[in-house]
Design a protein around this motif. Structure first.
Motif, PDB file in Angstrom:
ATOM      1  N   ALA A   1       0.823  -1.219   0.000  1.00  0.00           N
ATOM      2  CA  ALA A   1       0.000   0.000   0.000  1.00  0.00           C
ATOM      3  C   ALA A   1       0.856   1.267   0.000  1.00  0.00           C
ATOM      4  O   ALA A   1       0.549   2.203  -0.759  1.00  0.00           O
ATOM      5  CB  ALA A   1      -0.972  -0.017   1.181  1.00  0.00           C
ATOM      6  N   PRO A   2       1.916   1.361   0.791  1.00  0.00           N
ATOM      7  CA  PRO A   2       2.747   2.576   0.711  1.00  0.00           C
ATOM      8  C   PRO A   2       3.380   2.774  -0.668  1.00  0.00           C
ATOM      9  O   PRO A   2       3.523   3.901  -1.125  1.00  0.00           O
ATOM     10  CB  PRO A   2       3.820   2.359   1.775  1.00  0.00           C
ATOM     11  N   PHE A   3       3.728   1.666  -1.341  1.00  0.00           N
ATOM     12  CA  PHE A   3       4.268   1.806  -2.692  1.00  0.00           C
ATOM     13  C   PHE A   3       3.211   2.405  -3.626  1.00  0.00           C
ATOM     14  O   PHE A   3       3.517   3.252  -4.463  1.00  0.00           O
ATOM     15  CB  PHE A   3       4.736   0.450  -3.237  1.00  0.00           C
ATOM     16  N   ALA A   4       1.980   1.981  -3.480  1.00  0.00           N
ATOM     17  CA  ALA A   4       0.891   2.511  -4.307  1.00  0.00           C
ATOM     18  C   ALA A   4       0.700   4.003  -4.031  1.00  0.00           C
ATOM     19  O   ALA A   4       0.514   4.798  -4.961  1.00  0.00           O
ATOM     20  CB  ALA A   4      -0.400   1.742  -4.051  1.00  0.00           C
ATOM     21  N   GLN A   5       0.742   4.373  -2.754  1.00  0.00           N
ATOM     22  CA  GLN A   5       0.589   5.794  -2.401  1.00  0.00           C
ATOM     23  C   GLN A   5       1.748   6.624  -2.940  1.00  0.00           C
ATOM     24  O   GLN A   5       1.548   7.724  -3.469  1.00  0.00           O
ATOM     25  CB  GLN A   5       0.475   5.948  -0.892  1.00  0.00           C
ATOM     26  N   LEU A   6       2.969   6.107  -2.799  1.00  0.00           N
ATOM     27  CA  LEU A   6       4.132   6.819  -3.348  1.00  0.00           C
ATOM     28  C   LEU A   6       3.977   7.018  -4.857  1.00  0.00           C
ATOM     29  O   LEU A   6       4.229   8.105  -5.387  1.00  0.00           O
ATOM     30  CB  LEU A   6       5.424   6.052  -3.061  1.00  0.00           C
ATOM     31  N   GLN A   7       3.557   5.972  -5.532  1.00  0.00           N
ATOM     32  CA  GLN A   7       3.391   6.054  -6.971  1.00  0.00           C
ATOM     33  C   GLN A   7       2.339   7.103  -7.329  1.00  0.00           C
ATOM     34  O   GLN A   7       2.553   7.919  -8.239  1.00  0.00           O
ATOM     35  CB  GLN A   7       2.997   4.685  -7.513  1.00  0.00           C
ATOM     36  N   GLU A   8       1.221   7.136  -6.614  1.00  0.00           N
ATOM     37  CA  GLU A   8       0.176   8.124  -6.878  1.00  0.00           C
ATOM     38  C   GLU A   8       0.676   9.547  -6.645  1.00  0.00           C
ATOM     39  O   GLU A   8       0.407  10.447  -7.440  1.00  0.00           O
ATOM     40  CB  GLU A   8      -1.036   7.853  -5.989  1.00  0.00           C
ATOM     41  N   HIS A   9       1.417   9.737  -5.556  1.00  0.00           N
ATOM     42  CA  HIS A   9       1.928  11.078  -5.254  1.00  0.00           C
ATOM     43  C   HIS A   9       2.943  11.541  -6.297  1.00  0.00           C
ATOM     44  O   HIS A   9       2.941  12.718  -6.701  1.00  0.00           O
ATOM     45  CB  HIS A   9       2.545  11.121  -3.856  1.00  0.00           C
ATOM     46  N   LEU A  10       3.794  10.636  -6.731  1.00  0.00           N
ATOM     47  CA  LEU A  10       4.771  11.003  -7.757  1.00  0.00           C
ATOM     48  C   LEU A  10       4.083  11.328  -9.086  1.00  0.00           C
ATOM     49  O   LEU A  10       4.483  12.258  -9.786  1.00  0.00           O
ATOM     50  CB  LEU A  10       5.800   9.892  -7.935  1.00  0.00           C
ATOM     51  N   GLU A  11       3.054  10.554  -9.433  1.00  0.00           N
ATOM     52  CA  GLU A  11       2.312  10.843 -10.661  1.00  0.00           C
ATOM     53  C   GLU A  11       1.613  12.193 -10.559  1.00  0.00           C
ATOM     54  O   GLU A  11       1.593  12.965 -11.523  1.00  0.00           O
ATOM     55  CB  GLU A  11       1.301   9.727 -10.937  1.00  0.00           C
ATOM     56  N   GLU A  12       1.043  12.497  -9.387  1.00  0.00           N
ATOM     57  CA  GLU A  12       0.398  13.794  -9.180  1.00  0.00           C
ATOM     58  C   GLU A  12       1.418  14.930  -9.264  1.00  0.00           C
ATOM     59  O   GLU A  12       1.145  15.985  -9.846  1.00  0.00           O
ATOM     60  CB  GLU A  12      -0.319  13.819  -7.829  1.00  0.00           C
ATOM     61  N   ALA A  13       2.614  14.719  -8.705  1.00  0.00           N
ATOM     62  CA  ALA A  13       3.664  15.742  -8.771  1.00  0.00           C
ATOM     63  C   ALA A  13       4.067  16.002 -10.223  1.00  0.00           C
ATOM     64  O   ALA A  13       4.291  17.149 -10.619  1.00  0.00           O
ATOM     65  CB  ALA A  13       4.876  15.314  -7.941  1.00  0.00           C
ATOM     66  N   ALA A  14       4.155  14.950 -11.021  1.00  0.00           N
ATOM     67  CA  ALA A  14       4.495  15.123 -12.438  1.00  0.00           C
ATOM     68  C   ALA A  14       3.411  15.930 -13.150  1.00  0.00           C
ATOM     69  O   ALA A  14       3.713  16.787 -13.984  1.00  0.00           O
ATOM     70  CB  ALA A  14       4.683  13.760 -13.108  1.00  0.00           C
ATOM     71  N   LYS A  15       2.129  15.684 -12.796  1.00  0.00           N
ATOM     72  CA  LYS A  15       1.045  16.466 -13.396  1.00  0.00           C
ATOM     73  C   LYS A  15       1.121  17.929 -12.963  1.00  0.00           C
ATOM     74  O   LYS A  15       0.799  18.832 -13.741  1.00  0.00           O
ATOM     75  CB  LYS A  15      -0.309  15.891 -12.986  1.00  0.00           C
ATOM     76  N   LEU A  16       1.533  18.169 -11.741  1.00  0.00           N
ATOM     77  CA  LEU A  16       1.601  19.537 -11.225  1.00  0.00           C
ATOM     78  C   LEU A  16       2.652  20.370 -11.943  1.00  0.00           C
ATOM     79  O   LEU A  16       2.562  21.600 -11.936  1.00  0.00           O
ATOM     80  CB  LEU A  16       1.871  19.534  -9.722  1.00  0.00           C
ATOM     81  N   THR A  17       3.637  19.742 -12.560  1.00  0.00           N
ATOM     82  CA  THR A  17       4.638  20.527 -13.288  1.00  0.00           C
ATOM     83  C   THR A  17       3.999  21.272 -14.457  1.00  0.00           C
ATOM     84  O   THR A  17       4.442  22.359 -14.809  1.00  0.00           O
ATOM     85  CB  THR A  17       5.792  19.649 -13.796  1.00  0.00           C
ATOM     86  N   PHE A  18       2.957  20.691 -15.055  1.00  0.00           N
ATOM     87  CA  PHE A  18       2.251  21.393 -16.136  1.00  0.00           C
ATOM     88  C   PHE A  18       1.537  22.623 -15.584  1.00  0.00           C
ATOM     89  O   PHE A  18       1.545  23.684 -16.196  1.00  0.00           O
ATOM     90  CB  PHE A  18       1.243  20.459 -16.814  1.00  0.00           C
TER      91      PHE A  18
END
Length: 163
Positions: free
Chosen positions: A68-85
């Motif tokens: 579960a923490p790996f899934a959360q980390l992955q979601e947060h990193l994907e959200e951070a990548a979207k925030l760069t736009f």
């Protein structure tokens, strides 16, 4: 990044922010892939090889607590990548597009005020006044009889007027 040292004023042009956010997005995407690979391997390992000392519920529980923490980390990193736009768009809009629009509006307003202040004759298309020409020196100064201001004052004080 070896080479130039980082400073915040390097992000003063839209193309610099665009390049920086693309580089950040690339790094974040690399981390997303890394975490996804670890998560995939960990989930496959726990699904196929539960430790023999655990019962099925305990194996599922521990698997959940690890993956579960790996899934959360992955979601947060994907959200951070979207925030760069969003970061890039906000920078461009707030530091370049909006100030440019404000400046253009202010210039148009200033031109309108100047046009309203013109006399009616000028707005009708009549001849506009010519710009002021530089004054020629006093005739007394050209023929050597003038001198400077104090000389002129002295002459007037003595009753002599400059010719």
């Amino acid at each position: 990044m070896a080479g130039a040292e980082w400073s915040g004023d390097m992000l003063d042009r839209p193309e610099m922010v665009e390049a920086w956010s693309a580089q950040l997005r690339s790094a974040l995407t690399g981390y997303v892939d890394y975490v996804a690979r670890i998560r995939r391997d960990a989930e496959a390992m726990w699904a196929e090889n539960p430790p023999p000392e655990y019962g099925s519920f305990e194996a599922w529980w521990r698997h959940h607590k690890v993956s579960a923490p790996f899934a959360q980390l992955q979601e947060h990193l994907e959200e951070a990548a979207k925030l760069t736009f969003r970061l890039e768009a906000r920078y461009r809009r707030n530091y370049h597009e909006i100030p440019d629009k404000r400046q253009a509006t202010a210039q148009a307003k200033q031109l309108a005020q100047h046009a309203a202040a013109l006399p009616e004759a000028e707005r009708a298309g009549r001849e506009r006044p010519r710009p002021a020409q530089p004054r020629e020196p006093h005739p007394a100064g050209r023929d050597g009889g003038g001198g400077d201001f104090m000389d002129l004052i002295r002459r007037e004080g003595n009753g002599r007027r400059p010719a």
